[in-house]
Design a protein around this motif. Structure first.
Motif, short mmCIF file in Angstrom:
data_model
loop_
_atom_site.label_atom_id
_atom_site.label_comp_id
_atom_site.label_asym_id
_atom_site.label_seq_id
_atom_site.Cartn_x
_atom_site.Cartn_y
_atom_site.Cartn_z
N SER A 49 -23.97 11.17 39.25
CA SER A 49 -24.76 10.28 38.40
C SER A 49 -26.23 10.65 38.53
CB SER A 49 -24.53 8.82 38.82
OG SER A 49 -23.17 8.48 38.72
N ARG B 27 -30.26 11.34 36.85
CA ARG B 27 -31.26 10.99 35.84
C ARG B 27 -32.08 12.26 35.63
NH1 ARG B 27 -35.04 7.09 37.49
NH2 ARG B 27 -34.64 7.79 39.63
N PRO C 180 -30.08 9.15 31.82
CA PRO C 180 -28.80 9.24 32.54
C PRO C 180 -28.00 10.45 32.08
CG PRO C 180 -29.21 6.99 31.83
CD PRO C 180 -30.25 7.84 31.16
N VAL D 26 -17.64 9.91 30.46
CA VAL D 26 -19.10 9.95 30.37
C VAL D 26 -19.57 9.10 29.19
CG1 VAL D 26 -21.09 11.44 29.91
CG2 VAL D 26 -19.32 12.19 31.50
N GLU E 110 -23.66 7.46 29.34
CA GLU E 110 -24.57 8.57 29.63
C GLU E 110 -24.68 9.46 28.40
OE1 GLU E 110 -23.87 9.45 34.35
OE2 GLU E 110 -22.17 9.65 33.00
#
Length: 411
Positions: free
Chosen positions: A63, A65, A75, A105, A110
């Protein structure tokens, strides 16, 4: 028996990772590296494919950023640990894992998935495009000199314990992230990646060494982490400096750190990999040729939620373009999309019934997404088709960034 794909259980991690090591040639990781990856693995985002109790496929995601043009942290699923046992090739194992993963996903909200590819040819068919390259250099410091900017001599350098200096180094890294697309913000635990040698044995290299650059007021402005590989020939010392990380906040600190690395006693070569392709080092050296620069692919980007991804970044020039996007693997992205941006930070992307100005695949849109690959270069290769005169140049100028995207470390 039918193959079974399921989310990884924590008690299966060792078997799952043993499979992965064998898939990548049977070269085993150091115990420290293995334990770090165990702690970083997100089991609920990890898949295993099993054949009668034997793990024959693996895929995971972190996960992240990710920094995008304009400085936003978006994300992104960091796809990793992908492998299929050689006994189970051509049975749809990889495709089934990629299908499940991208669906997850999307469900998780995201907009992006990113990866580093052991074989780039594999992932294009799943919509991943090469979006960032990395520079490697091998510099003959007996023949290459540095020209440093004003203020370099005022920078104070000090050797520091890598562990004790970690917080200062991470602060420098964090300040750089918004200004360089492709850099992941460090999640908890990832700062330790730079401190752990994941190789088995040391192959004759020194322990990890850290040098910190400070301004006159004592503020940390940069750091470098490196190892020295001593060597000797009949004519004398022939040591090599292997640079693992070098990050700095200003030109003087950057130059001071490189000059330090060039002047380490008993060494005559500086090697560095995973550097940005527009690294200022290329403009500090007296002889680029004898620095032996070479590039290779680094970060591959996949737009999972196309409108959300395109709205998350900013554009360097106003643009109003309708794109016909092909995406057979994630058909929710297919179709005609209008991207309108004012060049000041506001962008909108929505479905459109208007005639298309450009036609391209989601893979090529992923390549251009971070601003390092121009749409005009993809157009010259026939990968982007211009349907309205002038649309390609307009869109290319808007997508292009001021700095090259950069992934500073693997995952």
């Amino acid at each position: 028996m039918a193959l079974e794909m399921r989310t990884l259980r924590l008690d299966e991690w060792d078997v799952w990772f043993d499979h992965l090591e064998l898939t990548f040639g049977g070269v085993f990781m150091s115990p420290q590296g293995r334990e770090l990856l165990r702690t970083l693995t997100e089991a609920d985002r990890s898949l295993g494919v099993w054949d009668d109790g034997t793990c024959v496929g693996s895929a995971s995601a972190y996960s992240f950023r990710l920094s995008v043009p304009g400085g936003a942290l978006v994300p992104a699923a960091g796809v990793a640990m992908v492998g299929v046992a050689p006994t189970h090739r051509r049975r749809g194992v990889l495709t089934s894992m990629m299908r499940r993963q991208l669906d997850d996903v999307r469900t998780g909200g995201e907009p992006l998935a990113v990866l580093t590819a052991s074989d780039p040819a594999i992932y294009g068919r799943f919509g991943y495009g090469t979006a960032a390259y990395a520079l490697a250099v091998e510099i003959d410091t007996t023949r290459v000199r540095l020209t440093v900017p004003p203020g370099t001599d005022e920078v104070r350098l000090r050797l520091a314990d890598p562990e004790k200096a970690l917080a200062d180094c991470e602060q420098v890294y964090a300040e750089l992230v918004p200004g360089r697309p492709g850099m992941p913000a460090r999640q908890a635990g990832w700062e330790r990646l730079a401190l752990v040698d994941r190789r088995v044995g040391g192959e004759g290299a020194s322990p990890l060494t850290c040098v910190v650059a400070e301004r006159a007021d004592g503020e940390v402005a940069g750091y470098a982490r490196y190892r020295v590989r001593p060597d000797w020939s009949p004519s004398g010392s022939d040591g090599k400096v292997e640079v693992l990380d070098l990050d700095a906040l200003d030109p003087a600190a950057t130059a001071a750190l490189w000059r330090y690395l060039f002047e380490i006693d008993l060494t005559w070569t500086v090697r560095a990999a995973k550097r940005p392709v527009d690294d200022p080092l290329l403009h500090l050296v007296s002889d680029v040729r004898r620095s032996r620069p070479r590039t290779g692919d680094a970060l591959h980007v996949r737009l999972v939620d196309l409108p959300a991804a395109l709205e998350a970044r900013t554009y360097g020039a106003p643009v109003d373009v309708v794109m016909e996007v092909e995406d057979a693997f994630c058909p929710w992205n297919e179709g005609r999309w209008r991207l309108a941006a004012d060049g000041k930070g506001v962008a909108r992307c929505a479905r459109s019934e208007d005639p298309a100005d450009l036609a391209l695949s989601v893979r090529d849109l992923g390549s251009a997404y971070l601003g390092g690959i121009t749409l005009t270069s993809l157009g010259a290769a026939g990968r982007v088709r211009e349907l309205r005169p002038g649309a390609l140049t307009e869109a290319s100028r808007a997508f292009a960034g001021d700095v090259a995207p950069w992934l500073p470390h693997g995952f």
